[in-house]
Design a protein around this motif. Sequence first.
Motif, PDB file in Angstrom:
ATOM      1  N   LEU A 311       0.822  -1.214   0.000  1.00 41.95           N
ATOM      2  CA  LEU A 311       0.000   0.000   0.000  1.00 41.95           C
ATOM      3  C   LEU A 311       0.857   1.265   0.000  1.00 41.95           C
ATOM      4  N   SER A 312       1.967   1.243   0.731  1.00 49.41           N
ATOM      5  CA  SER A 312       2.802   2.441   0.826  1.00 49.41           C
ATOM      6  C   SER A 312       3.721   2.601  -0.384  1.00 49.41           C
ATOM      7  N   ASP A 313       4.386   1.529  -0.818  1.00 51.24           N
ATOM      8  CA  ASP A 313       5.392   1.654  -1.875  1.00 51.24           C
ATOM      9  C   ASP A 313       4.798   1.621  -3.280  1.00 51.24           C
ATOM     10  N   GLU A 314       3.767   0.807  -3.487  1.00 52.29           N
ATOM     11  CA  GLU A 314       3.218   0.662  -4.834  1.00 52.29           C
ATOM     12  C   GLU A 314       2.037   1.596  -5.089  1.00 52.29           C
ATOM     13  N   LEU A 315       1.249   1.874  -4.048  1.00 53.40           N
ATOM     14  CA  LEU A 315       0.035   2.678  -4.238  1.00 53.40           C
ATOM     15  C   LEU A 315       0.111   4.061  -3.607  1.00 53.40           C
ATOM     16  N   GLY A 316       1.208   4.357  -2.892  1.00 51.54           N
ATOM     17  CA  GLY A 316       1.428   5.709  -2.401  1.00 51.54           C
ATOM     18  C   GLY A 316       0.739   6.077  -1.107  1.00 51.54           C
ATOM     19  N   TYR A 317       0.203   5.107  -0.362  1.00 54.30           N
ATOM     20  CA  TYR A 317      -0.399   5.410   0.934  1.00 54.30           C
ATOM     21  C   TYR A 317       0.700   5.638   1.969  1.00 54.30           C
ATOM     22  N   SER A 318       0.356   6.356   3.023  1.00 55.61           N
ATOM     23  CA  SER A 318       1.309   6.494   4.126  1.00 55.61           C
ATOM     24  C   SER A 318       1.435   5.145   4.830  1.00 55.61           C
ATOM     25  N   GLU A 319       2.585   4.932   5.493  1.00 60.53           N
ATOM     26  CA  GLU A 319       2.798   3.661   6.189  1.00 60.53           C
ATOM     27  C   GLU A 319       1.731   3.444   7.273  1.00 60.53           C
ATOM     28  N   THR A 320       1.380   4.512   7.981  1.00 60.81           N
ATOM     29  CA  THR A 320       0.400   4.407   9.054  1.00 60.81           C
ATOM     30  C   THR A 320      -0.973   4.033   8.513  1.00 60.81           C
ATOM     31  N   HIS A 321      -1.337   4.586   7.358  1.00 56.64           N
ATOM     32  CA  HIS A 321      -2.633   4.329   6.736  1.00 56.64           C
ATOM     33  C   HIS A 321      -2.804   2.838   6.452  1.00 56.64           C
ATOM     34  N   GLY A 322      -1.804   2.247   5.780  1.00 54.87           N
ATOM     35  CA  GLY A 322      -1.892   0.834   5.441  1.00 54.87           C
ATOM     36  C   GLY A 322      -1.953  -0.063   6.660  1.00 54.87           C
ATOM     37  N   LEU A 323      -1.142   0.245   7.672  1.00 53.06           N
ATOM     38  CA  LEU A 323      -1.131  -0.570   8.882  1.00 53.06           C
ATOM     39  C   LEU A 323      -2.454  -0.495   9.633  1.00 53.06           C
ATOM     40  N   LEU A 324      -3.060   0.682   9.662  1.00 50.27           N
ATOM     41  CA  LEU A 324      -4.338   0.837  10.376  1.00 50.27           C
ATOM     42  C   LEU A 324      -5.436  -0.007   9.744  1.00 50.27           C
ATOM     43  N   ILE A 325      -5.507  -0.002   8.400  1.00 47.32           N
ATOM     44  CA  ILE A 325      -6.526  -0.801   7.721  1.00 47.32           C
ATOM     45  C   ILE A 325      -6.292  -2.279   7.999  1.00 47.32           C
ATOM     46  N   LEU A 326      -5.031  -2.716   7.889  1.00 49.13           N
ATOM     47  CA  LEU A 326      -4.715  -4.112   8.153  1.00 49.13           C
ATOM     48  C   LEU A 326      -5.029  -4.483   9.597  1.00 49.13           C
ATOM     49  N   LEU A 327      -4.783  -3.558  10.494  1.00 52.76           N
ATOM     50  CA  LEU A 327      -5.055  -3.790  11.910  1.00 52.76           C
ATOM     51  C   LEU A 327      -6.538  -4.069  12.142  1.00 52.76           C
ATOM     52  N   VAL A 328      -7.398  -3.290  11.514  1.00 52.57           N
ATOM     53  CA  VAL A 328      -8.837  -3.486  11.659  1.00 52.57           C
ATOM     54  C   VAL A 328      -9.255  -4.845  11.092  1.00 52.57           C
ATOM     55  N   VAL A 329      -8.707  -5.201   9.918  1.00 52.41           N
ATOM     56  CA  VAL A 329      -9.035  -6.492   9.301  1.00 52.41           C
ATOM     57  C   VAL A 329      -8.620  -7.641  10.208  1.00 52.41           C
ATOM     58  N   MET A 330      -7.420  -7.558  10.786  1.00 55.95           N
ATOM     59  CA  MET A 330      -6.942  -8.649  11.644  1.00 55.95           C
ATOM     60  C   MET A 330      -7.774  -8.778  12.919  1.00 55.95           C
ATOM     61  N   VAL A 331      -8.211  -7.660  13.466  1.00 57.70           N
ATOM     62  CA  VAL A 331      -9.074  -7.727  14.655  1.00 57.70           C
ATOM     63  C   VAL A 331     -10.393  -8.419  14.312  1.00 57.70           C
ATOM     64  N   LEU A 332     -10.932  -8.141  13.132  1.00 60.29           N
ATOM     65  CA  LEU A 332     -12.163  -8.812  12.697  1.00 60.29           C
ATOM     66  C   LEU A 332     -11.935 -10.315  12.535  1.00 60.29           C
ATOM     67  N   LEU A 333     -10.780 -10.693  11.989  1.00 60.70           N
ATOM     68  CA  LEU A 333     -10.468 -12.116  11.831  1.00 60.70           C
ATOM     69  C   LEU A 333     -10.336 -12.788  13.194  1.00 60.70           C
ATOM     70  N   MET A 334      -9.739 -12.092  14.159  1.00 53.27           N
ATOM     71  CA  MET A 334      -9.627 -12.638  15.511  1.00 53.27           C
ATOM     72  C   MET A 334     -11.002 -12.899  16.115  1.00 53.27           C
TER      73      MET A 334
END
Length: 498
Positions: A311-334
């Motif tokens: 998300l950060s290197d290929e699509l230009g999102y900030s590092e924090t942005h990508g991690l936050l979205i992934l964090l929410v997804v992982m909490v849902l999976l948990m």
Amino acid sequence: MSATDRDPAADPAARRRHPRLFRAVTRRRRPKLRRTDITVTDEAAVKRAVRAASLGNAMEWFDFGIYAYLAVTLGHVFFPSGNDTVQLLSSFATFAVAFLIRPLGGMVFGPMGDRLGRKKVLALTMILMAVGTFAIGLIPSYASIGFWAPVLLVFFRMVQGFSTGGEYGGASTFIAEYAPDRRRGYFGSFLEFGTLAGYVGAAGLVTALTAWLGSDTMEAWGWRVPFLVAGPLGLVGLYLRMRLDETPAFQKLESDASTASEAADAAEATTKGDLAKIFRQQWPALILCVALVGAYNITDYMLLSYMPTYLSDELGYSETHGLLILLVVMVLLMAIITQVGRLNDRFGRKPVLLAGMLGFLFLSLPAFLLIGQGGIPAVSLGMLMLGLSLVCMLGTMSAALPALFPTDVRYGSLSVGYNLSTSLFGGTTPLVITALIGATGNNLMPAYYAMGAALVGVIAVACMKETARQPLQGSPPSVETPEEATELVLAQTPGPRF
């Protein structure tokens, strides 16, 4: 020579002529279960075992996940270069080094766990992982000591990888051998709950530090904090694991050494001999394990490790942005992973695994097209599609894989098969995808890579046997209540014939 020549029992005519003889042979080969043969689990002990294995696993993957989420920052600190892609590839190559050493760890710790016991080896892997991770946090940067900085980083990544080689095979074996047969999927799912918790902890800490300190301070010293946290966490995990008893299945295996010579032979067994036995006798199950784990790990590491960098290197999102979205997804999976465990106990391992593999096969391309459109809703939906496919595998593998192998070689066989596959396919996933995107300029390469892995996974699932609600190979049935044990014994006795 035909099958009937080799085995008279295979001749139906012989069976009809000598029914009593063949019944006696069958009883000798497969003696009836006695009540004392059946393990009645202690629910409190099972929960303690699951908690300790899962928490220890969470701490291991917290340690391992930190590196993945700091890949860009570590590339700047340890691999100075004017080219961002070269830095990232160097960082991911170091990430992959830990996976390349994992099979060696599996070949050492796995047979050791079959000879000395699951508990002792799992405590040792916990110590090594904590030491390796803590030491990375103390390494001076390239600007301070030059060439020796990346050398030390690679060395301690190898310590981490060597430790992890004995972790998953041991932890999944530990839970599988403690759990009752009818609920092995449910209890096994807590192991991957721990994996997700470790990743969530790592992603949450890295995200919070990056947001609080900023990129410049993170590169200066902030990256060290998550690694240094590993020391005290490792002590907690070690304490939990050392308080446990050995698994009932391993205790039963030890008690079945009927003569002193058998016990002496077991004590004198070498790792080399154990490995030869595994490759000679278990090679069909090893091939199946490698295929299943390869498909599972490519999709796992693509989503849980590589996605923030994508998300950060290929699509230009900030590092924090990508991690936050992934964090929410992982909490849902948990939140749903233990329910997936219940599902595979009820409907079987194969249907749930197949659902996950088919999800990646058919949804990877639409998911990455959505992610490429940008915007929080589209990116979140795309990652959730991948996450729901992944959780079908996460919640099932830890029960399905230990059942592929018999008790006397389970830890060793699973460690060898799992780590060979993870080394070849899992740890190299970020490196391969980054290289493919760099070579082709196509941002959809992760989708195609996941689809290829899923296709292999579909074939592997079709070839495996269903093992839900059945005893583990080489172990007696494991039940939750004395009444259930009595039912099993009575079920072997045919009713009166009139």
